[in-house]
Design an enzyme around this catalytic site. Structure first.
Site, PDB file in Angstrom:
ATOM      1  N   TYR A 136       0.904  -1.061  -0.025  1.00 15.92           N
ATOM      2  CA  TYR A 136       0.010   0.001   0.051  1.00 15.92           C
ATOM      3  C   TYR A 136       0.985   1.250   0.058  1.00 15.92           C
ATOM      4  CZ  TYR A 136      -3.518   3.436   1.977  1.00 15.92           C
ATOM      5  OH  TYR A 136      -4.204   4.146   2.143  1.00 15.92           O
ATOM      6  N   THR A 151       1.790   3.790   1.830  1.00 19.15           N
ATOM      7  CA  THR A 151       2.489   4.234   2.851  1.00 19.15           C
ATOM      8  C   THR A 151       3.390   3.178   3.437  1.00 19.15           C
ATOM      9  OG1 THR A 151       0.801   3.299   4.374  1.00 19.15           O
ATOM     10  CG2 THR A 151       0.613   5.510   3.624  1.00 19.15           C
ATOM     11  N   LYS A 152       3.518   2.057   2.698  1.00 21.79           N
ATOM     12  CA  LYS A 152       4.443   1.057   3.209  1.00 21.79           C
ATOM     13  C   LYS A 152       5.832   1.018   2.775  1.00 21.79           C
ATOM     14  CE  LYS A 152       1.186  -0.908   5.620  1.00 21.79           C
ATOM     15  NZ  LYS A 152       0.028  -0.124   5.377  1.00 21.79           N
ATOM     16  N   CYS A 153       6.602   0.221   3.392  1.00 21.00           N
ATOM     17  CA  CYS A 153       8.176   0.167   3.006  1.00 21.00           C
ATOM     18  C   CYS A 153       8.611   0.171   1.849  1.00 21.00           C
ATOM     19  CB  CYS A 153       8.739  -1.008   3.627  1.00 21.00           C
ATOM     20  SG  CYS A 153       8.535  -1.351   5.590  1.00 21.00           S
TER      21      CYS A 153
END
Ligand SMILES: Cc1ncc(COP(=O)(O)O)c(C=O)c1O
Length: 395
Positions: free
Chosen positions: A189, A191-193
């Site tokens: 998603y 906002t993820k790493c």
């Protein structure tokens, strides 16, 4: 959902997260579009193989989201109605939704303060003859005590599906998450790493499980049905399972391939900012900075500060108000599952077993953390936290 700063609207606003996207990502997506592969195609296969190599695991199946991956993994492991599944309440709704969509019964267990993951002792106390699976969460990017949880699960024949939405690249004893439990599910998603926009991945060492995941995520369709429209395609296919349509598409996989190539660089930037926060804020009266266990490699998806409500006026809500006034974004990860209206009736009776989760929820605030954050921006956050504490600390 948009995760970039709208400079025209408010140039001063520092968002809680902003994805790091460059020309390479844009060009890779454009190239995928030019190729005509708009949905499941060769880039999805390549992305899966590249993720498997990065994680050092036999199989990595790209899926539409971590939410989809959690559900598919539990389904593929045979979870069904009447089975009990132990999971934390300190997580996003997807962890629980996956269990409920399989018709299974959720049993909540408390988390530890150090890792914010499931406390193995609390899990042991929650096991019954009906327990079929454990779904631990690697909260904020810090691995949970997966070794201890596997020690509980193995002799009892329990399935372990890890929610590693936050923890792509996190390590335990130097080894990346992905091949510890039966399946490990990551989120890509925004906002993820690393990101594919929306997207996820199920990693597993189990050949049969990987095959089942591929089937279930693609209508239950046999063989290399994805090649139907390619030069090696043929028209015939068979549906061999009741499946879903939960696979990734080529433009997203193209973006993921570039982001995967940058995974270590992005992680190093997040880690440097997290280190700076801790150096500047550790020991500041009123707040507690996050810990990293000596055996763990933190993926630093989130930097979660805890605010002591006994000594800080209005506790973490006060700090959030001050950050908002200073035009700094923040968040709370998470509102525990049993607090949500949809789940209250189902889970309320279990709340008394979760004192550490309840305390955490009163204290937690997530500070901005993203790879392209400048030192000046990180310093602004530190200054705002310091100012808030000096104004709010009770005598
Ligand atoms: C702990 C956890 N699990 C699962 C998910 C679901 O991820 P996705 O948005 O890829 O479905 C999230 C998303 O934020 C999450 O935080």
């Amino acid at each position: 959902m948009k995760h970039t700063r709208d400079a025209a609207a408010d140039p001063e606003f520092l968002p809680f997260f902003q994805p790091s996207l460059g020309e390479a990502e844009i060009e890779a997506v454009a190239e995928a579009l030019r190729s005509g592969w708009l949905t499941y195609g060769p880039r999805v296969r390549e992305f899966g193989r590249a993720c498997a190599r990065y994680l050092d695991v036999a199989h990595a199946v790209p899926v539409a989201s971590c939410s989809a991956g959690l559900f598919l993994a539990l389904k593929a492991c045979g979870l069904r109605s009447g089975d009990e599944v132990v999971l934390p309440s300190l997580t996003f709704t997807s962890t629980l939704a996956a269990v409920l969509h399989c018709g299974a019964t959720p049993i909540l267990a408390d988390v530890e303060d150090e890792t914010l993951g499931l406390d193995p002792e609390a899990v042991a106390a929650a096991l019954t003859p009906r327990t079929r699976a454990i779904v631990p969460v690697h909260m904020a990017g810090h691995p949970c005590r997966i070794g201890d949880l596997l020690d509980l699960a193995r002799p009892r024949g329990l399935t372990v599906v890890e929610d590693a939405a936050h923890a792509f690249g996190a390590t335990v004893g130097g080894k990346r998450l992905g091949a510890f439990g039966h399946a490990t599910v990551f989120s890509f998603y925004a906002t993820k790493c690393i990101t594919t926009g929306d997207g996820g991945l199920v990693a597993t060492s189990d050949d049969a499980l990987a095959r089942e995941l591929e089937l279930l995520s693609f209508h239950g369709m046999d063989g290399n049905a994805w090649q139907r429209y390619g030069d090696r395609g043929r028209w015939y296919y068979e549906i061999v399972r009741l499946g879903w349509k939960m696979h990734l598409g080529d433009p997203a996989a193209a973006l993921g391939l570039v982001q995967l190539g940058r995974a270590d660089e992005l992680a190093a930037r997040r880690e440097a900012i997290a280190r700076f926060y801790t150096e500047e804020l550790a020991g500041l009266p009123g707040v507690v900075t996050p810990r990293t266990a000596p055996w763990a490699g933190h993926a630093w998806h989130l930097y979660i500060l805890r605010v002591d409500p006994d000594v800080v006026s209005e506790g973490r809500d006060g700090l959030i108000a001050d950050l908002t006034a200073a035009r700094i974004g923040s968040s709370v990860h998470f509102i525990p599952l049993h607090h949500h209206p949809a789940y209250r009736d189902l889970l309320a009776a279990q709340a008394s077993r979760l004192p550490r989760t309840e305390r955490y929820f009163r204290e937690a605030v997530t500070l901005p953390l993203f790879p392209d954050m400048s030192e000046a921006q990180a310093s602004r956050v530190v200054a705002a936290v310091r100012a808030s504490m000096s104004a709010r600390l009770r005598a």
